[in-house]
Design a protein around this motif. Structure first.
Motif, PDB file in Angstrom:
ATOM      1  N   LEU A  84       0.833  -1.200   0.000  1.00 57.73           N
ATOM      2  CA  LEU A  84       0.000   0.000   0.000  1.00 57.73           C
ATOM      3  C   LEU A  84       0.871   1.254   0.000  1.00 57.73           C
ATOM      4  O   LEU A  84       0.616   2.198  -0.754  1.00 57.73           O
ATOM      5  N   ARG A 112      -8.956  -3.838  -2.387  1.00 57.10           N
ATOM      6  CA  ARG A 112      -8.603  -3.168  -1.127  1.00 57.10           C
ATOM      7  C   ARG A 112      -7.526  -2.113  -1.357  1.00 57.10           C
ATOM      8  O   ARG A 112      -7.607  -1.010  -0.802  1.00 57.10           O
ATOM      9  N   LEU A 116      -8.143   1.819  -0.496  1.00 57.23           N
ATOM     10  CA  LEU A 116      -7.284   2.526   0.454  1.00 57.23           C
ATOM     11  C   LEU A 116      -6.450   3.605  -0.239  1.00 57.23           C
ATOM     12  O   LEU A 116      -6.159   4.651   0.358  1.00 57.23           O
ATOM     13  N   GLY A 119      -8.715   6.441  -0.490  1.00 50.82           N
ATOM     14  CA  GLY A 119      -8.835   7.034   0.841  1.00 50.82           C
ATOM     15  C   GLY A 119      -7.636   7.889   1.211  1.00 50.82           C
ATOM     16  O   GLY A 119      -7.759   8.826   1.999  1.00 50.82           O
ATOM     17  N   ALA A 120      -6.478   7.580   0.620  1.00 49.60           N
ATOM     18  CA  ALA A 120      -5.258   8.348   0.871  1.00 49.60           C
ATOM     19  C   ALA A 120      -5.145   9.550  -0.079  1.00 49.60           C
ATOM     20  O   ALA A 120      -4.153  10.268  -0.049  1.00 49.60           O
TER      21      ALA A 120
END
Length: 134
Positions: A84, A112, A116, A119-120
């Motif tokens: 990530l 996922r 994410l 989301g970042a």
């Protein structure tokens, strides 16, 4: 405006690379027909592209990696955190990121990563399968 098209890796890889131990660029490494169609589409349209590997993270067309076998289901939470971080860091400079999730083999790990990454703050959009011509 910097735009990137990206898709996830596949388990189908060039067996000659495994036997030889040679490193290769992603267009040579991954042999799955739908992934190869994605690469051809990007090249034909002059698009910047990359592959997201569940072992190495973001791999650009001019980068080489060794043959590997790492099913997404075997990625630990610690490894996922590193992937990530790699995903966010390497894609942060792009103004638009188009992620192509191939219907036949998209693992939840890739979904996922995308969620994410969004989301970042990464500007990730879905790239529909019907956009890729055979």
């Amino acid at each position: 405006m910097r735009k990137l098209y990206i898709t996830h890796c596949s388990r189908d890889k060039d067996p000659e690379l495994k036997a030889s131990g040679a490193v290769a660029t992603p267009d040579r490494m991954y042999t799955l027909p739908s992934l190869q169609r994605f690469i051809r589409y990007c090249r034909a349209n002059g698009l910047d592209w990359a592959i997201f590997s569940d072992k190495y993270g973001v791999v650009f067309p001019d980068e080489t990696i060794p043959w590997y076998s790492k099913p997404p289901s075997d990625v630990t939470e610690e490894e996922f955190a590193g992937l990530l971080d790699n995903f966010i860091t390497r894609l942060a400079a792009y103004d638009e990121i188009w992620f192509y999730q191939r219907a036949e083999d998209t693992h939840p790990l890739f979904q996922r990563i995308v969620a994410l990454g969004r989301g970042a703050g990464l500007p990730i959009k879905e790239f529909p399968e019907e956009n890729i011509a055979n």
